[in-house]
Design a protein around this motif. Sequence first.
Motif, short mmCIF file in Angstrom:
data_model
loop_
_atom_site.label_atom_id
_atom_site.label_comp_id
_atom_site.label_asym_id
_atom_site.label_seq_id
_atom_site.Cartn_x
_atom_site.Cartn_y
_atom_site.Cartn_z
N HIS A 127 34.87 43.98 42.16
CA HIS A 127 34.14 42.84 42.59
C HIS A 127 34.46 41.93 43.63
O HIS A 127 33.93 41.63 44.51
CB HIS A 127 33.47 41.99 41.22
CG HIS A 127 32.84 41.00 41.36
ND1 HIS A 127 31.45 41.09 41.87
CD2 HIS A 127 33.06 39.62 41.46
CE1 HIS A 127 30.88 39.91 42.03
NE2 HIS A 127 31.98 39.01 41.71
N ARG A 128 35.79 41.44 43.22
CA ARG A 128 36.43 40.51 44.09
C ARG A 128 36.63 41.20 45.43
O ARG A 128 36.45 40.54 46.69
CB ARG A 128 37.71 40.18 43.78
CG ARG A 128 38.48 39.31 44.30
CD ARG A 128 39.90 38.81 43.56
NE ARG A 128 40.83 38.19 44.49
CZ ARG A 128 41.75 37.09 44.11
NH1 ARG A 128 41.51 37.08 42.89
NH2 ARG A 128 42.60 36.94 44.83
N SER A 172 29.57 35.44 47.45
CA SER A 172 29.46 34.59 46.22
C SER A 172 29.00 33.31 46.33
O SER A 172 29.10 32.72 47.42
CB SER A 172 30.88 34.72 45.68
OG SER A 172 30.75 33.98 44.48
N PHE A 196 34.85 35.69 38.12
CA PHE A 196 33.57 36.43 38.03
C PHE A 196 32.80 36.01 36.45
O PHE A 196 33.78 35.54 35.59
CB PHE A 196 34.04 37.82 37.98
CG PHE A 196 34.99 38.22 37.00
CD1 PHE A 196 36.45 37.99 37.08
CD2 PHE A 196 34.58 39.02 35.94
CE1 PHE A 196 37.22 38.28 36.07
CE2 PHE A 196 35.50 39.52 34.91
CZ PHE A 196 36.82 39.00 34.96
N THR A 197 31.80 36.63 36.30
CA THR A 197 31.40 36.89 35.02
C THR A 197 31.04 37.96 34.63
O THR A 197 31.09 38.99 35.53
CB THR A 197 29.79 36.10 34.96
OG1 THR A 197 29.02 36.55 35.87
CG2 THR A 197 29.70 34.72 35.55
N GLN A 206 28.27 39.75 34.02
CA GLN A 206 27.44 40.36 34.62
C GLN A 206 27.79 40.85 36.11
O GLN A 206 27.30 42.01 36.59
CB GLN A 206 26.28 39.08 34.98
CG GLN A 206 24.99 39.75 35.31
CD GLN A 206 23.98 40.72 34.43
OE1 GLN A 206 23.94 40.43 33.55
NE2 GLN A 206 23.86 41.83 35.31
N ASP A 207 28.51 40.14 36.74
CA ASP A 207 29.21 40.42 38.01
C ASP A 207 29.85 41.92 38.32
O ASP A 207 29.70 42.35 38.87
CB ASP A 207 30.18 39.52 38.59
CG ASP A 207 29.54 38.20 39.00
OD1 ASP A 207 30.23 37.26 38.81
OD2 ASP A 207 28.14 38.24 38.91
N LEU A 214 33.37 41.01 47.51
CA LEU A 214 33.11 39.68 48.15
C LEU A 214 33.79 39.46 49.16
O LEU A 214 33.63 38.71 50.20
CB LEU A 214 33.16 38.58 47.23
CG LEU A 214 32.38 38.55 45.75
CD1 LEU A 214 32.86 37.58 44.91
CD2 LEU A 214 31.02 38.49 46.16
N GLN A 245 28.48 41.33 50.79
CA GLN A 245 28.09 40.38 49.64
C GLN A 245 28.82 39.18 49.73
O GLN A 245 30.07 38.93 49.84
CB GLN A 245 28.59 41.17 48.38
CG GLN A 245 27.53 40.94 47.24
CD GLN A 245 27.99 41.67 46.00
OE1 GLN A 245 28.27 42.76 46.08
NE2 GLN A 245 27.64 41.06 44.73
#
Lengths: 544, 316
Positions: A298-299, A309, A317-318, A320-321, A302, A307
């Motif tokens: 995810h990181r 943030s 992050f959460t 959900q992410d 981003l 994408q």
Amino acid sequence: MNSTSIAPSSSPSTVQKQAAALGALVHRSAWATSNPNPLTRLALHNVRSAFGECVEVVADILQAKGGRTLRQLLLLLKPEMDASTVRAALLVLMQHSLVSFQPSTNIYNFHLEAALRILRWPRYLECTKKFVDETAAWVLESLMLQGRWRTVDLLTHVSAPKKSDRYTSREQVLQALYKLVQMGCVIPAKPLASPLDEEEEQELIVDCKVTEEPLTKRVKIEEPFSTNEENYEDFTIIALLEGSAHYKATLPVDTVWKVNAAYFHDRLRANTLGKLVHERFGGKIPSCGSFVQAALLHRLTLKHGKQHSERIDASLFTPQDVIQHMPKPVLQTLEKRSGGVLNNLTLSLQELSRLQHPTVLRLHADDLFEVDITSLMEYLHKRMAHKIVCDRSGETAGRILSILSVLGSLESDKIAQHAMVPVKDTREILHRMYRQNYLELMTLNRSASTSMQHYVWSVSEQFSQVIVRDTAHALYNLRLRRQRQVQVGKEWIERAQRAAVTEENDHETDRVNYQKFCVGLERLDHAVLQLDEMLMVLRDFQLR
Amino acid sequence: MPPTQKRIAETAATTAKKIKTGQALAIPEPTVVSSSSTSTNTLKDRFIALLTQSEYATAGISNSTLKKYFPDEEYLQLVPIINELTATSRLVMSRTAKELHYTLVEDQVALQFVGLDPSARMVYQVIERTQTMGCWTKDIRLQTNIQQNALTKILKTLESRRLIKPVKSVTAKSKKLYMLYDLQPSKELTGGVWYSNLEFDHEFISKLRYFLVQTCRKRPHSLAELHHELEQKEISNVALSLEDVRQLVQTLVLDYSLEEEERGPNEEAVFGVPRKVSVPCEFTWWEAIEPDFGFRTVVFEDGVLLAPHEPHYQTA
């Protein structure tokens, strides 16, 4: 790796003399001998293997002398190479982002890191095959070999039918390139500054004393590197690019692309750290490795992808992410448990944030987390260093390293006591590690008398750099050894190729020798890959 | 040579007394048949009785305290008594920063010193000072200034009387150390429980380490539990202390074979076997770093050979 025995050579001093008298098989240029840094020698050897001797000589000078203008390069290389060869070499280096040009100062600078990454291309391709598909790997390979390419030329080249037996439609290639750009694997390259502007060209013509050429002779100006003869503007591809809105926005026709090595390092780092967390804590928290890998992916998205943030700190992050980056089997397992995916994931992440040695996650809020990359990388480096020292100097040496890392500086008697090894053996090991530059020795004088001196050992401040240097050194030697093996086995290769053509040349002994030769080469290649992976983890994986 | 003493016929009472106190083997003391002899014996008995009191038995009595018990003339009469007792090794004098102390020695102990000349006593005192660390022969010679031959005889005499004993050190197995007979050599000399016959017992330690890892593999154990397991299973012939077990466990933790598991702040630490962690570090051909690697033959287990590089010779 199969266990091996390596017989020592007969007499070290004789051998060293022989090594000094070696000829063509040892990579050597006028400049390389002066640089003892194994990383530099490895980088230049990579350049030579990939692009040839001329390019390597130019790279060597730039690396040894720092930034130089074209005129300075020509002066230095006057007897060996002419201007056109130097320019061509520079252009090759610039094409592959190994050299950059500063228009303000007209200076060319060599980038060592990019040269070290040449050996890593197969790893990037393997990674691409796994997380995208083979077509994307093919696109990437073409881009790597070319260095940088325009959109149209790249797509034309990859989708040209005569390039492979496998049919790849233009749409498939376009889709693959689109994915690579979206993910950030491929990034636009900054335009190359003109290697020789008009002013410099005039100077070269007029200043004949510098070039020692007659006044009437002009320096031949070659056109900058352009697409090869087989490339042509494929109007179908252009139509495809301009016909679709999202392709037009993401893949402009004239954009020049290059491989984003940082993406692959971050990606491989995510895989490595995910595996580490799984092995370390998988028994306590199922699928924790997948959670960490998903968070790092995810990181990565981003950082390199399209994408963005909403948070200021993109490392947070959460749950959900990260769901979108988790493997399906893990999601299904979380779903089956009561509470649902999100709830179970949050609880698991909270539990993971409480684990230590190393710290995996930091909890910032109820459902806001951050992967503690620094802690994980330091733990990984520590374990690697321990293994390297154990492999090189024995288990006791590894234990001594751990003792000194934890307790700081100690005398040899105390070290022996903590390590549970006789003092005499401990001192031998300490001195061996000292010669290997792993440890430092301090002398503390309580009085002027030498009998009152205390000798205190500690881990060298340069320890991590020593490990990296040793790894680069071993890799360089293995590469040279492989080069030599190929030359020795050239005859077998040729005979095997001839044997494939007709049965008359097929000989049992030849076949056996050729097989053994191939196995030997394969093991050298395997060892090179292992060392390159180590170098990547130790040097190229960011600590944050 | 000790001064000759006038031997006077002993009375039966004197002889019996001597046997009782163990003085039968000593040089008979001159019995002066005079009216003061009875008072001297009484003074001596009082002196000995005072020194055997519990408060003075171990630490001795100081000179100033003695003067309180024996004022004026009696104190002066103590002098020959003190000399006599010292000569027969029944009294030991020591000096603190301030004054002299007198300590009475047991009869059996005193018997061992009977007949020893001053050189022998000096050697004994030098060895006594080193306590459990012992003393090299060379150090004794340097401190006492006695020649080697004489020293060897003295050491043999002391050994035969069971006053001293030779020991060896793990750090210097060929050299002899001497220490008092009743003392146990310190851990620095013997090496502790990890040494047997002055050799480091690698096998013993490996066996203990293996046992600890196997025990912790079943479930995490605390140090006390591991110590108890070792005692119960009688793995070791020698008694291991908790500190010895802690030392073993620490080496296993440093080798990543065991790890300390986190518990609450008031709970004892427990040790378990960690999961295996594979690091991206599988390369083991570290001979490749050597400058002559190219000239070495590499032989694999399955017979595959990488021949060494042949040096190039320049010919005219």
